[in-house]
Design an enzyme around this catalytic site. Structure first.
Site, short mmCIF file in Angstrom:
data_model
loop_
_atom_site.label_atom_id
_atom_site.label_comp_id
_atom_site.label_asym_id
_atom_site.label_seq_id
_atom_site.Cartn_x
_atom_site.Cartn_y
_atom_site.Cartn_z
N ASP A 162 0.82 -1.19 0.00
CA ASP A 162 0.00 0.00 0.00
C ASP A 162 0.88 1.27 0.00
O ASP A 162 0.63 2.21 -0.75
CB ASP A 162 -0.89 -0.05 1.26
CG ASP A 162 -2.00 0.95 1.19
OD1 ASP A 162 -2.72 0.94 0.17
OD2 ASP A 162 -2.13 1.75 2.13
N LYS A 178 1.45 4.28 -2.83
CA LYS A 178 1.31 5.71 -2.51
C LYS A 178 2.53 6.49 -2.98
O LYS A 178 2.40 7.54 -3.61
CB LYS A 178 1.09 5.90 -1.01
CG LYS A 178 -0.30 5.49 -0.56
CD LYS A 178 -0.45 5.59 0.94
CE LYS A 178 -1.80 5.13 1.42
NZ LYS A 178 -1.88 4.94 2.85
#
Ligand SMILES: Nc1ncnc2c1ncn2[C@@H]1O[C@H](COP(=O)(O)OP(=O)(O)O)[C@@H](O)[C@H]1O
Ligand SMILES: N[C@@H](CC(=O)OP(=O)(O)O)C(=O)O
Length: 807
Positions: free
Chosen positions: A671, A675
């Site tokens: 994740d 980002k």
């Protein structure tokens, strides 16, 4: 002398009639008034229906007669509590209607003449009823049948007025009559044989104008249900506002080209006599309304926008056209002989395009083909070509004020909003610019043009929300709480909703407070149908909100962009998949000039992406990005203290909702990689996810566990390893942070131990932090810190993006 006309909506119910009486009362007998009254509400429509149904042997006409009777008797009961003897005269007219329709039913014949007799009843009844009411106020009033004053030819349905005869009769009547108030039915007149005729639908305005012109009235007041002639039809454009002053010519253009408030022929008699027209709102009489005259006044370069729906374009073309003598003259002779009004006209060397009403197409097509039959036989010309289901949208302005700029703006606005333009033309007067568009685009076109020419930001936004999970729910909650500002002031409306099971749409806007009930009543969800429906609704400033984590949903963005629909997303998939796809999406969104906002892809509601964009757009250069972008990992390491196991800490984070249901999604670091990748790409670097270096801290055995429970089991087998990580950092006076970094074209994510000298050392709880070291922020880097996860802040980040899109 003043002439006042009250339309059907102004006498549509007892309250409206009392309102009209007040307006007259406030006149205080200062001026003598001729008061022209239309039929109650939709009576004329119902009368037409009665005649047509009877003609088609459909007994349902009785139902409509009953409806008309009920409607009028209800008004009478409310206005005259002690029943009056004039009711019998009204009942007589209603009985006549019944007998007349019965005979149409039996003989199955309905001529335009008979229809005029039927339609005349609406105004005859309403004006008499109104006369009885105004008498109660104690004013000296008379009722006069307009059939005795307005003389026409015998073109039933839309008779031509004999102006000279009518003026004489009107002048004579008012010269012998002394009562200050005269009430007259609008719309109706009589033929030389004393048969009832009507002046065309909407013709009460015309009756009033003829009377005003005959009497050289000081003003003709048209009282209706809106506060004047508006910049566009207020039923279609919520932001439309009244135009204070209009020149006669502009009013003609606006009404000819679709603004229903004034019946176009109305203007001719009053223009001839230079009588000003005032359009006022019966239900808000203190508002200024619109004044139409030729007095100089301040004007915007564009006055208003009209639209005519259901138009047909006919094309006459052929390479032999230039050799045909007088072809334009011959064409226009046919048009004038057939009394066809041309609302759009454009020519080229080989073709002529005419815009006319759909109902007139068959008649004119045959006549033109007949006129040019020889040329068609010799193949100089093609037979007339017909295109239907079109609308003509016209921007009306002042020729002295940059019409060329107006036309450019019109063209750009329509094409930018993906509206197909069949043709574009200056009208002969050069005061307006028309575009031929598809019927299905007319609402959107009117709204976007209104926005371009009349509105200052914020612009209204129509939302379609996909995914009603934690974030979607919160978003709807925020919209509902902020209703007054968002819905009333900014006009941000939710038009469509879906979760994985159902989808729900409402053209007038969904009541977000009851989203759950609405969604439950919706149709079965199919993603392609949801997207299709958004296209079909074809609303201006549409924005799709992706509050899902679905790859399929992320794949629909380009299909939305090409239709002029923007996207606001918290779903990271689209921008962290292949660079080619990311770049493509950005390119398409830019090309179609639609918003594509992804602020919540990184750090939830924190202004991380917008700050980065602002820095870059203002010419700054990024040297270093360093960040803690996982609230869940940060929470875990902040709570992983002596005396607690690592697996216990992860369980607690999961229980409190800080991690995904499967905590590996957070702990694996993927994740965070996504980002930082998005930030890198926003910096202009064409990086792929595989190019980000990653030092996993989660043992591979844990990552590969079959399910969440066995993941926890594996995790507990590695407590020594996690304990060691913690103790080593602690012994050096450091803390563990899962950091992402981008510097000199390289990006990596890893678990680091940092000392108190580092700005991330003090990071609390589940906060995110990002540091931008740039050319301008070099010694003192720019730092953004705060809650970077959770439905609440993500939803508010989405809402900020929506508000940004409206500016
Ligand atoms: N540009 C415009 N400005 C104002 N009203 C418009 C415009 N275009 C269409 N309309 C519609 O015209 C209606 C008024 O005309 P109409 O229904 O004939 O009124 P009345 O019953 O008073 O004669 C308004 O309610 C409005 O919906
Ligand atoms: N009652 C007629 C004439 C008219 O002018 O009505 P209104 O003023 O309500 O548009 C019609 O409906 O056509």
């Amino acid at each position: 002398m003043k002439v006042l006309k009250f339309g059907g909506t102004s006498v549509g119910n007892p309250h409206a009639i009392e309102q009209v009486c007040d307006i007259i009362k406030n006149n205080n007998l200062q001026d003598r008034c001729a008061i022209i009254v239309s039929a109650v509400g939709n009576t004329t429509d119902m009368l037409v229906k009665c005649g047509q149904l009877a003609y088609h042997k459909n007994e349902k006409y009785r139902y409509f007669i009953e409806e008309i009777e009920i409607q009028h008797l209800n008004i009478i009961r409310a206005l005259f509590p002690s029943q009056s003897n004039f009711i019998s005269s009204i009942k007589k007219r209603l009985n006549f209607l019944e007998i007349f329709c019965d005979s149409i039913f039996h003989v199955m014949e309905l001529s335009k003449r008979s229809l005029d007799r039927i339609m005349s009843l609406g105004e005859l009844i309403s004006s008499y009823l109104f006369y009885e009411k105004i008498k109660e106020y104690g004013f000296k009033t008379i009722w006069k049948d307009s059939q005795e004053l307005i003389v026409t030819d015998e073109r039933y349905g839309c008779a031509q007025v004999d102006i000279i005869k009518s003026y004489k009769k009107i002048q004579y009547f008012f010269s012998i009559e002394s009562a200050p108030y005269a009430i007259l039915p609008g719309f109706i007149a009589s033929s030389p044989r004393k048969e009832v005729t009507t002046l065309g639908r909407g013709g009460s305005d015309y009756s009033a104008a003829i009377i005003a012109a005959a009497l050289k009235a000081e003003v003709l007041e048209i009282w209706t249900d809106v506060s004047g002639i508006m910049t566009a039809d207020p039923r279609i454009v919520l932001q439309a506002f009244p135009i204070e002053n209009l020149f006669y010519e502009e009013a003609i253009e606006l009404s000819n080209l679709g603004a229903k408030v004034i019946y176009p022929p109305t203007l001719h008699p009053v223009i001839e006599k230079q009588i000003p027209i005032l359009v006022k709102n019966t239900f808000s009489p203190s508002e200024k309304g619109t004044r139409i005259n030729n007095a100089p006044c301040f004007k915007h370069s564009v006055t208003g926008i009209s639209v005519k729906k259901n138009m047909t374009m006919i094309t006459l073309k052929g390479i032999g056209m230039i050799n045909i003598l007088n072809y334009l003259k011959r064409l226009f002779t046919v048009l004038s002989r057939e009394k066809i009004q041309v609302l759009f006209f454009s020519t080229s060397e080989h073709s002529i395009l005419l815009g006319i009403e759909e109902s007139e197409v068959m008649q004119i097509k045959n006549s033109i083909n007949n006129e040019f039959s020889q040329e068609i036989d010799k193949k100089y010309l093609f037979p007339v070509l017909v295109e239907q289901d079109l609308s003509i949208i016209t921007v009306i302005g002042d020729k002295t004020k940059n019409m060329h700029r107006t036309s450019a703006r019109m063209f750009i606005t329509l094409s930018k909003n993906n509206i197909y333009i069949r043709d574009l033309a200056y009208n002969v007067s050069k005061k307006n610019m028309s575009a031929v568009i598809k019927n299905s685009d007319f609402k959107k076109a009117l709204n976007v043009l209104h926005e371009t020419f009349f509105e200052i930001p914020p612009k209204p936004i129509n939302l379609f929300v996909a995914g009603i999970g934690k974030v979607g729910r919160k978003l709807l909650e925020h919209i509902s709480i902020q209703k007054t500002y968002l819905i009333k002031e900014l006009q941000i409306q939710v038009m469509g909703l879906c979760n994985s099971k159902t989808m729900y749409f409402e053209e007038q806007g969904i009541d977000v407070k009851n989203w759950k009930k609405n969604l439950e009543s919706g149709n079965r969800m199919r993603l392609h149908r949801f997207i299709e429906k958004i296209h079909l609704m074809n609303m201006h400033n549409s924005i799709f909100i992706d509050a899902t984590d679905s790859q399929d949903v992320a794949r629909t963005y380009d299909k939305l962009f090409v239709k002029g629909i923007g996207v606001i997303t918290c779903n990271k998939i689209a921008c962290s998949s292949s660079y080619k796809d990311y770049k493509n999406l950005k390119k398409i969104a830019r090309y179609f000039k639609v918003p594509f906002f992804l602020e919540t892809n990184v750090g939830a509601g924190l202004p991380i992406i917008s700050t980065l964009n602002d820095l870059l757009n203002s010419g700054d250069k990024i040297h270093l990005i360093e960040a803690v972008l996982s609230g869940s990992i940060n929470f875990i390491f902040n709570h992983f203290k002596s005396g607690r196991t690592f697996s216990e800490t992860v369980r607690e984070a999961q229980k409190r909702g800080y991690t995904e249901p499967d905590p590996r999604i957070d702990l694996s670091g993927i994740d965070v990689m996504r980002k930082i990748l998005i930030l890198v790409r926003e910096c202009g670097d064409s990086m792929e996810l595989s190019q980000i270096r990653q030092k996993p801290f989660l043992p591979e055995e844990c990552v590969k566990a079959n399910n969440v429970e066995s993941f926890y089991e594996k995790l507990s087998q590695y407590e020594n390893y996690f304990g060691r990580l913690r103790e080593e950092a602690k012994n050096k006076g450091k803390k563990l942070r899962f950091m992402a970094k981008y510097e000199k074209g390289n990006a990596n994510v890893e678990l680091k131990s940092i000392g108190p000298e580092h700005p991330f050392y003090q990071l609390e709880g589940d906060d995110n932090i990002i540091l931008y070291k740039t050319q301008r922020y070099y010694e003192q880097p720019l730092i953004i810190k705060g809650a970077g996860a959770g439905a609440e802040v993500t939803a508010s980040g989405i809402l900020s993006d929506i508000i940004k899109a409206s500016r």
